[in-house]
Design an enzyme around this catalytic site. Structure first.
Site, PDB file in Angstrom:
ATOM      1  N   LYS A  32      -3.406  48.384  43.446  1.00  0.00           N
ATOM      2  CA  LYS A  32      -2.839  47.071  43.151  1.00  0.00           C
ATOM      3  C   LYS A  32      -3.441  46.400  41.916  1.00  0.00           C
ATOM      4  CE  LYS A  32      -0.238  44.909  45.093  1.00  0.00           C
ATOM      5  NZ  LYS A  32      -0.434  44.075  46.294  1.00  0.00           N
ATOM      6  N   SER A  42      -6.865  44.525  44.670  1.00  0.00           N
ATOM      7  CA  SER A  42      -6.746  44.301  46.103  1.00  0.00           C
ATOM      8  C   SER A  42      -7.957  44.903  46.788  1.00  0.00           C
ATOM      9  CB  SER A  42      -5.464  44.963  46.618  1.00  0.00           C
ATOM     10  OG  SER A  42      -5.573  45.220  47.996  1.00  0.00           O
ATOM     11  N   HIS A  59      22.056  33.069  37.745  1.00  0.00           N
ATOM     12  CA  HIS A  59      22.087  33.490  39.156  1.00  0.00           C
ATOM     13  C   HIS A  59      21.234  34.746  39.385  1.00  0.00           C
ATOM     14  CE1 HIS A  59      25.658  30.809  39.629  1.00  0.00           C
ATOM     15  NE2 HIS A  59      25.928  31.259  38.415  1.00  0.00           N
ATOM     16  N   GLU A  72       0.526  33.363  40.063  1.00  0.00           N
ATOM     17  CA  GLU A  72       0.777  32.909  41.434  1.00  0.00           C
ATOM     18  C   GLU A  72       0.100  31.569  41.711  1.00  0.00           C
ATOM     19  OE1 GLU A  72       0.444  36.377  44.338  1.00  0.00           O
ATOM     20  OE2 GLU A  72      -0.166  37.267  42.451  1.00  0.00           O
TER      21      GLU A  72
END
Ligand code: ARG
Length: 453
Positions: free
Chosen positions: A282, A276, A155, A289
């Site tokens: 970043k 970025s 969980h 992804e």
């Protein structure tokens, strides 16, 4: 240009028809199409349907085309309807009229089915090798993790302390099953549809058994209508790809989480992350992804392949042409994701923080169970202990012997030592469980399996 099927047509195909119906995806099947034709010619020669001179001419022409294909100089024309038409057209250019005999006792329906089977047999081997390399990268990372202990989650809540290696090895075991799935599909793929013709076979003395033998497949089709209509083997291959993508996607999701400031478990190499355009600080895990994103597209392609079959009357229908774009997209997604995720894992510097001491709650309960307390009562006692500590703003690591005795007199003065997560892993002994011995066994077992996948 007259089409191979132009005899009954009074005019050539309209541009609209051409644009809409022609799909160049099958150009990828060039090598397999030539291999299929070579076997077909050999079978025709053996059956007396080509005289030795014709058979030699066609074989020579096909070998020359094969050479062109291998060198990457084979030229497709816009007018070629598909890979089969292109090869037959080129054969005509090379050997003249004899090329017209190539399609004896054959249809593009059995030919297209064969080409894709041959292709998927080859790519199944490549994907198996890619999966083995990926699994070995996970095993390597597990070895590097040594005896580092992390929280294991259910969980997404810290549940039990586990060796980080055990967590990483779970993905190697998944990849091993993915390999086995590709092995399984092989059995369904290695059946030759050649000789089924358009759907019903032929009045000519063709020999489908011989074709299958020449192609080094396991055997021929049982039913010619099924041979040209079936695509379940393609869907099964697609499922093998999709399930492997879904496994990679789960790891990718973890990599994304691990790379966050909040988790702080992993740093990926600069070379395998992106920046970025707007925010100078970043460092983004784009490989993970995109793997996750491509798994979504893969599920779409698999769904497409299932839907493609469901409404088709017997036998071949042009809808089936769509099978190639779908399965190639899936196969490419898996090949690319395997390569990228293998590199990402290999480059990773893992530095997971230790678990919260609360992950040892089950160990305290099991200490009571060993002393004869029913598990349910032990669970309650530890629950009461946790709630009493929480009320005073203390953690389980701060529990004193008196705190334990208060919830159950069978706790002993040395029991607070059980609240060390490393001790929790060390004491665990069940087979295959999250303990150091099990990790060592898994590494050895997986290395053995993956040496000859
Ligand atoms: N390009 C077609 C396909 O991929 C080949 C079979 C065409 N057969 C036909 N009868 N038009 O399915």
């Amino acid at each position: 240009m007259t089409k191979m099927w132009g005899g009954r047509f009074s005019e050539g195909p309209d541009e609209v028809l051409w644009r809409f119906t022609v799909d160049h995806s099958d150009r990828r099947l060039l090598a397999e199409d030539i291999a299929g034709s070579l076997a077909h010619v050999a079978m025709l020669g053996g059956a007396g349907l080509l005289d030795p001179g014709e058979a030699a001419a066609l074989t020579g022409g096909l070998e020359a085309i094969s050479e062109e294909a291998a060198q990457g100089v084979f030229v497709f024309f816009e007018e070629d309807e598909d890979v089969h038409s292109a090869v037959e057209r080129r054969l005509g250019e090379l050997v003249g009229e004899a090329a017209g005999k190539l399609h004896t006792g054959r249809s593009r329906n059995d030919q297209a089915a064969l080409d894709l089977r041959l292709h998927l047999l080859r790519t199944a081997e490549e994907r198996t090798a890619g999966l083995a390399e990926f699994a070995l990268a996970m095993v390597g990372a597990a070895e590097k993790a040594g005896r580092t202990v992390v929280p294991g989650y259910t969980h997404l809540q810290q549940a039990q302390a586990v060796p980080f290696a055990h967590h990483l090895l779970a993905y190697a075991v998944m990849a091993w099953r993915d390999i086995q799935r590709f092995r399984g599909v092989r059995e369904r793929l290695a059946v030759s549809p050649l000789g089924a013709g358009a759907l019903g076979g032929s009045s000519l003395p063709i020999d489908p058994d011989r074709s299958a033998e020449l192609l080094e497949l396991d055997g021929r089709f049982v039913n010619s209508m099924d041979a040209v209509a079936a695509r379940d083997h393609v869907a099964e291959y697609a499922f093998a790809c999709t399930q492997a993508m879904v496994h990679l996607s789960r790891l990718a999701e973890e990599c994304v989480l691990w790379a966050t400031a909040e988790f702080g478990w992993a740093t990926f190499s600069d070379a395998l992350t992106t920046g970025s355009s707007a925010m100078p600080h970043k460092k983004n895990p784009d490989i993970a992804e995109l793997t996750r994103g491509r798994a979504a597209m893969a599920i779409g392609s698999l769904t497409g392949l299932m839907s493609l079959q469901k409404g088709l009357p017997m036998t071949y229908n042009r809808d089936l042409q769509e099978d190639k774009a779908a399965v190639f997209a899936l196969d490419d997604a898996l090949a690319g994701s395997l390569e990228a995720m293998t590199a990402l894992i290999g480059s990773a510097d893992f530095h997971p923080p230790p678990p919260d001491p609360s992950v040892t709650a089950l160990d305290l309960a099991e200490a009571l169970v060993e002393r004869g307390v029913p598990f349910r009562a032990a669970h309650h006692a530890v629950g009461r202990l946790l709630s009493a500590l929480a009320a005073e703003g203390r953690t389980l690591a701060e529990a004193a012997p008196a705190d334990l005795e208060e919830v159950d007199p069978r706790f002993r003065p040395e029991d607070p030592a059980l609240t060390d997560p490393v001790e929790s892993v060390r004491r665990r002994r069940s087979k295959g469980g999250a303990n150091f011995t099990s990790v060592e066994e898994q590494i050895e077992y997986l290395r053995e399996l993956l040496a000859a996948p």
